[in-house]
Scaffold this motif. Structure first.
Motif, PDB file in Angstrom:
ATOM      1  N   TYR A  21      40.591   2.192  21.229  1.00 22.10           N
ATOM      2  CA  TYR A  21      40.095   3.119  22.261  1.00 22.10           C
ATOM      3  C   TYR A  21      38.713   3.666  21.896  1.00 22.10           C
ATOM      4  CZ  TYR A  21      39.686   7.243  25.190  1.00 22.10           C
ATOM      5  OH  TYR A  21      39.219   8.194  26.083  1.00 22.10           O
ATOM      6  N   LEU A  22      38.550   4.110  20.642  1.00 16.83           N
ATOM      7  CA  LEU A  22      37.272   4.679  20.216  1.00 16.83           C
ATOM      8  C   LEU A  22      36.156   3.642  20.285  1.00 16.83           C
ATOM      9  CD1 LEU A  22      38.317   6.872  17.139  1.00 16.83           C
ATOM     10  CD2 LEU A  22      37.612   7.657  19.403  1.00 16.83           C
ATOM     11  N   ILE A  23      36.446   2.411  19.851  1.00 18.28           N
ATOM     12  CA  ILE A  23      35.425   1.356  19.898  1.00 18.28           C
ATOM     13  C   ILE A  23      35.067   1.019  21.338  1.00 18.28           C
ATOM     14  CG2 ILE A  23      34.978  -1.072  19.386  1.00 18.28           C
ATOM     15  CD1 ILE A  23      36.628  -0.712  16.828  1.00 18.28           C
ATOM     16  N   GLY A  24      36.086   0.971  22.187  1.00 14.24           N
ATOM     17  CA  GLY A  24      35.844   0.649  23.598  1.00 14.24           C
ATOM     18  C   GLY A  24      35.019   1.710  24.301  1.00 14.24           C
ATOM     19  N   GLN A  25      35.271   2.983  24.006  1.00 13.52           N
ATOM     20  CA  GLN A  25      34.549   4.077  24.658  1.00 13.52           C
ATOM     21  C   GLN A  25      33.187   4.317  24.001  1.00 13.52           C
ATOM     22  OE1 GLN A  25      35.715   5.592  27.484  1.00 13.52           O
ATOM     23  NE2 GLN A  25      37.303   4.022  27.322  1.00 13.52           N
ATOM     24  N   ASN A  26      33.116   4.088  22.684  1.00 14.01           N
ATOM     25  CA  ASN A  26      31.875   4.252  21.911  1.00 14.01           C
ATOM     26  C   ASN A  26      31.215   5.611  22.150  1.00 14.01           C
ATOM     27  OD1 ASN A  26      29.934   3.454  20.063  1.00 14.01           O
ATOM     28  ND2 ASN A  26      28.595   2.574  21.635  1.00 14.01           N
ATOM     29  N   GLN A  53      42.991   9.367   8.656  1.00 16.49           N
ATOM     30  CA  GLN A  53      43.169   8.181   7.812  1.00 16.49           C
ATOM     31  C   GLN A  53      42.128   7.109   8.137  1.00 16.49           C
ATOM     32  OE1 GLN A  53      45.504   7.967   5.241  1.00 16.49           O
ATOM     33  NE2 GLN A  53      44.185   6.234   4.725  1.00 16.49           N
ATOM     34  N   LEU A  54      41.845   6.929   9.424  1.00 11.17           N
ATOM     35  CA  LEU A  54      40.841   5.932   9.812  1.00 11.17           C
ATOM     36  C   LEU A  54      39.465   6.299   9.255  1.00 11.17           C
ATOM     37  CD1 LEU A  54      41.848   5.264  13.548  1.00 11.17           C
ATOM     38  CD2 LEU A  54      41.975   3.623  11.647  1.00 11.17           C
ATOM     39  N   ALA A  55      39.161   7.602   9.257  1.00  9.14           N
ATOM     40  CA  ALA A  55      37.887   8.058   8.714  1.00  9.14           C
ATOM     41  C   ALA A  55      37.828   7.838   7.205  1.00  9.14           C
ATOM     42  CB  ALA A  55      37.665   9.529   9.049  1.00  9.14           C
ATOM     43  N   GLU A  56      38.941   8.120   6.506  1.00 14.82           N
ATOM     44  CA  GLU A  56      38.989   7.918   5.056  1.00 14.82           C
ATOM     45  C   GLU A  56      38.860   6.437   4.719  1.00 14.82           C
ATOM     46  OE1 GLU A  56      42.534   9.680   3.551  1.00 14.82           O
ATOM     47  OE2 GLU A  56      41.853  11.756   3.842  1.00 14.82           O
ATOM     48  N   ASP A  57      39.376   5.577   5.586  1.00 15.60           N
ATOM     49  CA  ASP A  57      39.285   4.128   5.384  1.00 15.60           C
ATOM     50  C   ASP A  57      37.940   3.563   5.823  1.00 15.60           C
ATOM     51  OD1 ASP A  57      41.855   4.254   4.460  1.00 15.60           O
ATOM     52  OD2 ASP A  57      42.785   3.509   6.315  1.00 15.60           O
ATOM     53  N   LYS A  58      37.024   4.446   6.277  1.00 12.32           N
ATOM     54  CA  LYS A  58      35.677   4.056   6.712  1.00 12.32           C
ATOM     55  C   LYS A  58      35.689   3.146   7.949  1.00 12.32           C
ATOM     56  CE  LYS A  58      34.029   6.120   3.060  1.00 12.32           C
ATOM     57  NZ  LYS A  58      33.397   7.459   3.195  1.00 12.32           N
ATOM     58  N   GLN A  59      36.791   3.201   8.715  1.00 15.73           N
ATOM     59  CA  GLN A  59      36.836   2.413   9.954  1.00 15.73           C
ATOM     60  C   GLN A  59      36.183   3.155  11.114  1.00 15.73           C
ATOM     61  OE1 GLN A  59      40.420  -0.033  10.749  1.00 15.73           O
ATOM     62  NE2 GLN A  59      41.364   1.127   9.054  1.00 15.73           N
ATOM     63  N   ILE A  60      36.122   4.459  11.002  1.00 21.90           N
ATOM     64  CA  ILE A  60      35.420   5.289  11.978  1.00 21.90           C
ATOM     65  C   ILE A  60      34.656   6.363  11.213  1.00 21.90           C
ATOM     66  CG2 ILE A  60      37.113   4.917  13.836  1.00 21.90           C
ATOM     67  CD1 ILE A  60      38.248   7.688  13.222  1.00 21.90           C
ATOM     68  N   THR A  61      33.842   7.136  11.923  1.00 21.92           N
ATOM     69  CA  THR A  61      33.051   8.195  11.297  1.00 21.92           C
ATOM     70  C   THR A  61      33.540   9.551  11.780  1.00 21.92           C
ATOM     71  OG1 THR A  61      31.112   6.757  11.217  1.00 21.92           O
ATOM     72  CG2 THR A  61      30.712   9.111  10.984  1.00 21.92           C
ATOM     73  N   PHE A  72      34.112   9.170  15.900  1.00 20.96           N
ATOM     74  CA  PHE A  72      33.496   8.144  16.744  1.00 20.96           C
ATOM     75  C   PHE A  72      33.389   6.854  15.942  1.00 20.96           C
ATOM     76  CE2 PHE A  72      30.291  10.868  14.836  1.00 20.96           C
ATOM     77  CZ  PHE A  72      29.441   9.979  14.181  1.00 20.96           C
ATOM     78  N   PRO A  73      33.273   5.721  16.624  1.00 21.52           N
ATOM     79  CA  PRO A  73      33.212   4.442  15.903  1.00 21.52           C
ATOM     80  C   PRO A  73      31.943   4.334  15.075  1.00 21.52           C
ATOM     81  CG  PRO A  73      32.779   4.123  18.236  1.00 21.52           C
ATOM     82  CD  PRO A  73      33.240   5.527  18.079  1.00 21.52           C
ATOM     83  N   ASN A  74      32.000   3.583  14.013  1.00 18.99           N
ATOM     84  CA  ASN A  74      30.826   3.366  13.179  1.00 18.99           C
ATOM     85  C   ASN A  74      29.731   2.699  14.000  1.00 18.99           C
ATOM     86  OD1 ASN A  74      32.232   4.386  10.941  1.00 18.99           O
ATOM     87  ND2 ASN A  74      33.074   2.366  10.453  1.00 18.99           N
TER      88      ASN A  74
END
Length: 226
Positions: A21-26, A53-61, A72-74
């Protein structure tokens, strides 16, 4: 470096859905935004935990503003537009703003014309009013003929009263004439002049000049008074 936490199996599904969802909306979202926009499919606490968790895994910011955190997405540096592309986008945005202003003006004009037409009397009512006015006009013409040929004389008081009533009618005449002119101008703005004139004739609309009526002429001019 902190060790990444392992999500539960049901969190895996939420994690995949939220990341997609985050990547799609950007665009940036708060945990509450994500919870709401995903139609509350996942619990509020679960959404917050997954985002962390996604932020800690560096998948999002994640960015903290006071007590609030947004996610938000990287962003890939290659996605950043060049100065030339930025200028082109600025020019395009300015053009779209101008176009929007023009469209808003047109919409406002057409809404005004529609309001005028909507508030106007319907054809059956106009026909009835026209018949009534024709009868009254016939009576007044008969009285006026008598005054003009001298069989009846008009007192100064009568003339003053008639002039006052005439001014009231002229006021309404002026107003209705302007209302129609504004409405017709909007309706016919894209019509060729010849087509607009033909359309007026087809729907039976005549202006003052067509019927030889002078707005400024005093119909009581030249009548005999006592």
């Amino acid at each position: 470096m902190s060790k990444a936490k392992k999500l539960k199996t049901d969190d895996d599904e939420a994690s995949a859905a939220i990341l997609k969802y985050l990547i799609g909306q950007n665009r940036p979202y708060s945990p509450l935004d994500v919870f709401t926009n995903l139609l509350q499919k996942y619990g509020k606490t679960q959404v917050g935990k997954v985002l962390t968790q996604l932020a800690e895994d560096k998948q999002i910011t994640a960015k903290t503003f006071g007590k609030s955190v947004i996610y938000f997405p990287n962003q890939d540096a290659s996605d950043t537009p060049s100065p030339e592309e930025t200028r082109e986008m600025d020019i395009k945005i300015a053009g779209l703003r101008d176009e929007l202003a023009i469209l808003k003006t047109e919409v406002s004009s057409k809404e005004k014309a529609l309001s005028t037409l909507t508030n106007s009397k319907r054809t059956p009512d106009l026909v009835e009013s026209l018949e009534t006015l024709a009868q009254e006009n016939e009576k007044l013409e008969s009285r006026l003929a008598g005054l003009r040929n001298g069989t009846r004389k008009l007192t100064i008081a009568d003339k003053q009263k008639a002039d006052a009533e005439l001014e009231v009618y002229r006021k309404h005449w002026r107003l209705r004439k302007k209302m129609f002119k504004d409405a017709w101008s909007t309706i016919s703005e894209n019509m060729p002049v010849k087509k607009a004139k033909e359309t007026l004739e087809e729907i039976g609309i005549e202006n003052d000049e067509d019927v030889g009526v002078s707005f400024e002429r005093d119909p009581l001019e030249g009548l005999m008074t006592l």
